[in-house]
Enzyme design. Sequence first.
Site, mmCIF file in Angstrom:
data_model
loop_
_atom_site.group_PDB
_atom_site.id
_atom_site.type_symbol
_atom_site.label_atom_id
_atom_site.label_comp_id
_atom_site.label_asym_id
_atom_site.label_seq_id
_atom_site.Cartn_x
_atom_site.Cartn_y
_atom_site.Cartn_z
ATOM 1 N N LYS A 36 0.820 -1.213 0.000
ATOM 2 C CA LYS A 36 0.000 0.000 0.000
ATOM 3 C C LYS A 36 0.849 1.256 0.000
ATOM 4 C CE LYS A 36 -3.684 -2.074 2.830
ATOM 5 N NZ LYS A 36 -4.795 -2.220 1.894
ATOM 6 N N ARG A 69 -23.185 -3.481 -3.757
ATOM 7 C CA ARG A 69 -24.565 -3.390 -4.240
ATOM 8 C C ARG A 69 -24.783 -2.097 -5.016
ATOM 9 N NH1 ARG A 69 -28.744 -6.780 -3.191
ATOM 10 N NH2 ARG A 69 -28.516 -8.206 -1.443
#
Lengths: 181, 290
Positions: free
Chosen positions: B79, B163
């Site tokens: 990262k 979603r």
Amino acid sequence: MKVGVLAVQGAFAEMEAYWRAQGADVFEIRQRADLERGMDLLALPGGESTVQGKLLNDLGLFAPIKERIVGGLQVFATCAGLILLAEKIDDPGARGGTRPERWFGVLPVAVRRNAYGRQLGSFHTVGVFDGRPDVPMTFIRAPAIAEVLSPEVKALSTFNGRPTSVRWRNITAFTWHPELG
Amino acid sequence: MSNRQELNRNLAQMLKGGVIMDVTTPEQAKIAEAAGACAVMALERIPADIRAAGGVSRMSDPAMIKGIQNAVSIPVMAKCRIGHIAEARILEAIEIDYIDESEVLSPADDTRHIDKTKFDVPFVCGARDLGEALRRIGEGATMIRTKGEPGTGDVVQAVRHMRKMQSEIRRVVSLREDELYEAAKELAAPLDLVKYVHANGKLPVVNFAAGGVATPADAALMMELGAEGVFVGSGIFKSGDPAKRAAAIVQAVTNWQDSKLLAKLSENLGPAMVGINADEIETIMEERGK
């Protein structure tokens, strides 16, 4: 033609699209019951060979698939798939971690994993494949065929003088990705 | 698109159907690889500990990352802070396989992300919705993950993001072609990428779930919702039996549709990470970098 694509991990969707484009009837192999559907060709896609090898064992797929390959089922394998088939895994310079001697161990070649280095060593080229010119060849953290262990193994393409795809009896195997085009 | 960008998208394709695990030591990396991780994320502290420790969180020590690179044959990711071009250059110099420009670390730039098209090494970025995903891809990200709420062990945000992204993709697909210009404006995303989504019904790069995945059932849930693989951060090495849990999550990602197998995989895994309810935390990492 009915093609079973090993779909435990990796670029299996791309392999399925590749065979569908050639008019094949394609299904996924994720567990043992899937093998009962029967197939004319088994496709082993790219991905991580350590993951695929482990899942083949964990899911009870290893022995029944090996039996079919030894029995003469047509096999089409790319990258990780080639590593799974190789008789010998020969990466002397390799780092530690999982270092299996072989998985299926049926194809008489020795492969070297990550032979071109890490992702920065991945590359794209165009070459001759099985007599056809200008075939795109994509190598992703690719293995190399370090040694051919039988005179029956036919090189279908080469890079820097080394075979990058081979045919032997019922098996066609690539270090690059024909399914990525 | 450049040749490198294409190759970098291709590597993400090879990771699909797999589990990428956070590790902090070469020993953990070996456990992860043996358990079936398709890649590892090398970092000094896993997100749960970053959250607990507070303060400024930075790129890991390159020596520590190299130790992990030497321990495994699978791809190694690391990262860098959002917008920290120099950290990304350092990670490229040690030939990392994938950089995660990550909200888990303290952002170095509060408005801009790195221009990732200027790098040869690939980047994965987090996104909470379709617009954010397409902005990152426009900047050169070749893989996307949900942001979740790292280090909590609470899957609720990852579910929300996945979603939302999938329903926005379905909406873009349903539009008329002449409505895509307005859609691009609303999404604050590059038009050519909106057109790609309209034509193909998916992102132009691989899309993983990340944040709060702690059990085989969590992993199966994210696959059900459209993830192409999962990142597991604190969930493995903060649990009782990391090797067993890791292997179970790997199998769950492959056979997420087989409930009987999932039941078996979920048995006797020992304690899961305790976790923090995502509503009860003060530092909201997912808000970092939009």
